[in-house]
Design an enzyme around this catalytic site. Structure first.
Site, PDB file in Angstrom:
ATOM      1  N   SER A 131      -6.316  42.431  48.980  1.00 14.80           N
ATOM      2  CA  SER A 131      -7.261  41.724  50.085  1.00 14.80           C
ATOM      3  C   SER A 131      -6.267  40.973  51.060  1.00 14.80           C
ATOM      4  O   SER A 131      -5.214  40.288  50.520  1.00 14.80           O
ATOM      5  CB  SER A 131      -8.140  40.938  49.574  1.00 14.80           C
ATOM      6  OG  SER A 131      -8.923  40.244  50.649  1.00 14.80           O
ATOM      7  N   TYR A 156     -11.405  33.908  43.015  1.00 15.36           N
ATOM      8  CA  TYR A 156     -11.258  35.156  43.263  1.00 15.36           C
ATOM      9  C   TYR A 156     -10.197  35.681  44.229  1.00 15.36           C
ATOM     10  O   TYR A 156      -9.265  36.892  43.775  1.00 15.36           O
ATOM     11  CB  TYR A 156     -12.604  35.453  44.222  1.00 15.36           C
ATOM     12  CG  TYR A 156     -12.353  37.037  44.975  1.00 15.36           C
ATOM     13  CD1 TYR A 156     -12.403  38.071  44.129  1.00 15.36           C
ATOM     14  CD2 TYR A 156     -12.235  37.111  46.370  1.00 15.36           C
ATOM     15  CE1 TYR A 156     -12.411  39.333  44.871  1.00 15.36           C
ATOM     16  CE2 TYR A 156     -12.026  38.230  46.849  1.00 15.36           C
ATOM     17  CZ  TYR A 156     -12.112  39.364  46.204  1.00 15.36           C
ATOM     18  OH  TYR A 156     -11.763  40.725  46.940  1.00 15.36           O
ATOM     19  N   LYS A 160      -6.571  38.455  42.991  1.00 13.31           N
ATOM     20  CA  LYS A 160      -5.885  39.518  43.945  1.00 13.31           C
ATOM     21  C   LYS A 160      -4.516  39.253  43.996  1.00 13.31           C
ATOM     22  O   LYS A 160      -3.509  40.255  43.790  1.00 13.31           O
ATOM     23  CB  LYS A 160      -6.505  39.557  45.272  1.00 13.31           C
ATOM     24  CG  LYS A 160      -8.143  39.906  45.326  1.00 13.31           C
ATOM     25  CD  LYS A 160      -7.964  41.487  44.784  1.00 13.31           C
ATOM     26  CE  LYS A 160      -9.484  41.781  44.396  1.00 13.31           C
ATOM     27  NZ  LYS A 160      -9.633  42.962  43.568  1.00 13.31           N
TER      28      LYS A 160
HETATM   29  N1  LIG Z   1     -15.797  44.339  50.389  1.00 15.80           N
HETATM   30  C1  LIG Z   1     -14.654  43.462  50.656  1.00 15.80           C
HETATM   31  O1  LIG Z   1     -14.885  42.946  51.810  1.00 15.80           O
HETATM   32  C2  LIG Z   1     -13.369  43.554  50.115  1.00 15.80           C
HETATM   33  C3  LIG Z   1     -12.314  43.180  50.611  1.00 15.80           C
HETATM   34  C4  LIG Z   1     -11.312  43.014  50.198  1.00 15.80           C
HETATM   35  C5  LIG Z   1     -10.916  43.645  48.637  1.00 15.80           C
HETATM   36  N2  LIG Z   1     -12.076  44.073  48.092  1.00 15.80           N
HETATM   37  C6  LIG Z   1     -11.928  44.545  46.799  1.00 15.80           C
HETATM   38  O2  LIG Z   1     -12.539  46.114  46.727  1.00 15.80           O
HETATM   39  C7  LIG Z   1     -12.764  46.267  45.453  1.00 15.80           C
HETATM   40  C8  LIG Z   1     -14.162  46.830  45.684  1.00 15.80           C
HETATM   41  O3  LIG Z   1     -15.123  46.031  46.621  1.00 15.80           O
HETATM   42  P1  LIG Z   1     -16.491  46.395  46.863  1.00 15.80           P
HETATM   43  O4  LIG Z   1     -16.746  45.573  48.138  1.00 15.80           O
HETATM   44  O5  LIG Z   1     -16.850  48.048  46.877  1.00 15.80           O
HETATM   45  O6  LIG Z   1     -17.445  45.653  45.788  1.00 15.80           O
HETATM   46  P2  LIG Z   1     -18.562  46.061  44.685  1.00 15.80           P
HETATM   47  O7  LIG Z   1     -19.096  45.091  44.056  1.00 15.80           O
HETATM   48  O8  LIG Z   1     -19.594  46.954  45.554  1.00 15.80           O
HETATM   49  O9  LIG Z   1     -18.024  47.359  44.010  1.00 15.80           O
HETATM   50  C9  LIG Z   1     -17.255  46.893  42.836  1.00 15.80           C
HETATM   51  C10 LIG Z   1     -17.836  47.919  41.577  1.00 15.80           C
HETATM   52  O10 LIG Z   1     -17.266  47.533  40.329  1.00 15.80           O
HETATM   53  C11 LIG Z   1     -18.124  47.335  39.154  1.00 15.80           C
HETATM   54  N3  LIG Z   1     -17.780  46.408  38.419  1.00 15.80           N
HETATM   55  C12 LIG Z   1     -17.390  45.207  38.368  1.00 15.80           C
HETATM   56  N4  LIG Z   1     -16.748  44.902  37.243  1.00 15.80           N
HETATM   57  C13 LIG Z   1     -16.854  45.879  36.286  1.00 15.80           C
HETATM   58  C14 LIG Z   1     -16.111  46.199  35.065  1.00 15.80           C
HETATM   59  N5  LIG Z   1     -15.523  45.143  34.222  1.00 15.80           N
HETATM   60  N6  LIG Z   1     -16.341  47.267  34.533  1.00 15.80           N
HETATM   61  C15 LIG Z   1     -16.839  48.315  35.345  1.00 15.80           C
HETATM   62  N7  LIG Z   1     -17.508  48.213  36.538  1.00 15.80           N
HETATM   63  C16 LIG Z   1     -17.010  47.081  37.337  1.00 15.80           C
HETATM   64  C17 LIG Z   1     -19.281  46.555  39.967  1.00 15.80           C
HETATM   65  O11 LIG Z   1     -20.552  47.141  39.348  1.00 15.80           O
HETATM   66  C18 LIG Z   1     -19.439  47.570  41.268  1.00 15.80           C
HETATM   67  O12 LIG Z   1     -20.102  48.778  41.484  1.00 15.80           O
HETATM   68  C19 LIG Z   1     -13.078  45.094  44.833  1.00 15.80           C
HETATM   69  O13 LIG Z   1     -11.779  44.978  44.136  1.00 15.80           O
HETATM   70  C20 LIG Z   1     -12.966  43.818  45.737  1.00 15.80           C
HETATM   71  O14 LIG Z   1     -12.566  42.679  45.428  1.00 15.80           O
HETATM   72  C21 LIG Z   1     -13.221  43.959  48.801  1.00 15.80           C
END
Ligand SMILES: NC(=O)c1ccc[n+]([C@@H]2O[C@H](COP(=O)([O-])OP(=O)(O)OC[C@H]3O[C@@H](n4cnc5c(N)ncnc54)[C@H](O)[C@@H]3O)[C@@H](O)[C@H]2O)c1
Length: 349
Positions: A131, A156, A160
């Site tokens: 991120s 959080y 990362k």
């Molecule tokens: N959305 C944002 O703004 C953003 C920005 C930067 C980085 N990220 C990173 O991108 C990734 C995806 O983000 P997102 O927005 O799609 O989030 P999200 O919560 O929609 O998707 C994450 C998925 O992982 C699953 N999950 C969590 N822990 C788990 C585990 N131990 N075992 C199995 N499944 C698990 C959740 O059920 C969910 O479906 C994450 O790593 C997040 O930190 C997101």
């Protein structure tokens, strides 16, 4: 090209979530075969129905916790994987401050286990969700990958930064993995079909779900946190990227890793549009793109918000041969279409 039984299989952890589900679509369209593992802790199985509607077929899905060694080992045993995209993580910044160990356990435990299993089963390529939060408020904009990371503002954010370091150190020690950490800027929007999108649970912490929920009448008004920043109109600046563009970046990352001859390598790449947009401009663009007005008020600054951050995208263009193709207006229209779809779903339940 779409994928077939002979396509390279990619484990997509968190593939039922927001970014993961959109990436599954891009993977299939690019000829990869995704295998989803998700414990549905922050997503619904309806995401799989949405994927079926878009793709016209099922995608392999395992409901499992990525920290469950036995369950993960069984998946590695069962599927002939060639790569992993590791999305699965908890991502609520505020909750991570209140429950840091929950975040360190889940976000880092799952990464350590994956690296172990990748070595054991000779799965060579890894794309990791990082991120732009690792930059904090950078001194120079746009922010390049050479910009030093700042101490994380939350557990959080720290997961990362530490996640990146874990992969870097493993690769330095000749762990046989070729890896890219993609530093996402602000993903927004939804698949244009509105079959999949973002499911913010509770009060959204991000701007766009807040805009769409306010436009839909679910919230009386949107608060803009501060209009006295040193930006064109005083409101915070971010780099908003359409989630389908972000999804495509993962495909390019896998392709790039597959072409790399090294036994082990690691790099970080910004994934953004290269454009900074103020909060007020996002609201105005939403109103113009959808014809729906958004009630908002100006409130005080929110603690922890950085003033502005947007990506230097020259490395992603050079290394991944990738750039964004969707405009902010398209992303906001797609987010709105998705909001209307889930609003209707809630109403019909
Ligand atoms: N959305 C944002 O703004 C953003 C920005 C930067 C980085 N990220 C990173 O991108 C990734 C995806 O983000 P997102 O927005 O799609 O989030 P999200 O919560 O929609 O998707 C994450 C998925 O992982 C699953 N999950 C969590 N822990 C788990 C585990 N131990 N075992 C199995 N499944 C698990 C959740 O059920 C969910 O479906 C994450 O790593 C997040 O930190 C997101």
């Amino acid at each position: 090209m779409t994928s077939s039984a002979h396509s390279p299989k990619i484990l997509v952890t968190g593939g039922a979530g927001f970014i993961g589900s959109h990436t599954v679509v891009s993977l299939v369209e690019a000829g990869f075969e995704p295998v989803i593992v998700d414990d549905l802790s922050n997503s619904l199985s309806s995401a799989l129905d949405g994927l079926r509607a878009i793709l016209g077929r099922d995608v392999a899905f395992y409901q499992a916790d990525c920290n469950d060694r036995e369950a993960m080992k069984a998946i590695f045993e069962q599927e002939q994987l060639t790569g992993v995209i590791h999305f699965a993580a908890y991502k609520a910044v505020g909750e991570s401050v209140a429950e840091p160990l929950k975040y360190y356990n889940n976000n880092l435990g799952s990464l350590l286990l994956l690296l172990d299993l990748m070595k054991e089963y000779k799965v060579r390529t890894l794309v990791f969700s990082s991120s732009c939060t690792v930059y904090g408020q950078p001194e120079h904009l746009p922010v390049t990958e050479e910009t030093p990371r700042l101490p994380a503002q939350s557990p959080y954010g720290n997961t990362k930064a530490i996640g990146e370091d874990i992969i870097r150190d493993a690769v330095r020690a000749q762990w046989p993995v070729k890896a890219l950490a993609l530093r996402y800027f602000n993903p927004i929007g939804a698949h244009p079909s509105a079959e999949i999108g973002e499911l913010p649970l509770g009060v959204p912490a991000n701007l766009v779900p807040f805009i769409t929920q306010t436009a839909a009448g679910m919230r009386p008004s949107l608060t803009v946190y501060g209009d006295d920043y040193n930006t064109p109109d005083g409101t915070c600046v971010r780099d908003y990227i359409h989630v389908m563009d972000l999804a495509d970046a993962h495909v390019q990352a896998l392709r790039q890793l597959n072409e790399t001859n090294a036994d082990a390598c690691y790099d970080v790449i910004n994934i953004g549009t290269g454009r900074g947009e103020t909060v007020l401009n996002v609201i105005k663009t939403f109103e113009e793109a959808t014809g729906v007005s958004v009630n908002y008020t100006i409130g005080p600054r929110r603690p922890g918000d950085v003033e502005q951050v947007y990506a230097d995208v020259s490395k992603s263009a050079r290394v991944l041969n990738w750039k964004t193709t969707h405009s902010l207006a398209e992303a906001l229209r797609d987010a709105w279409r998705w909001q209307q779809k889930i609003g209707a779903k809630v109403a019909s339940e």
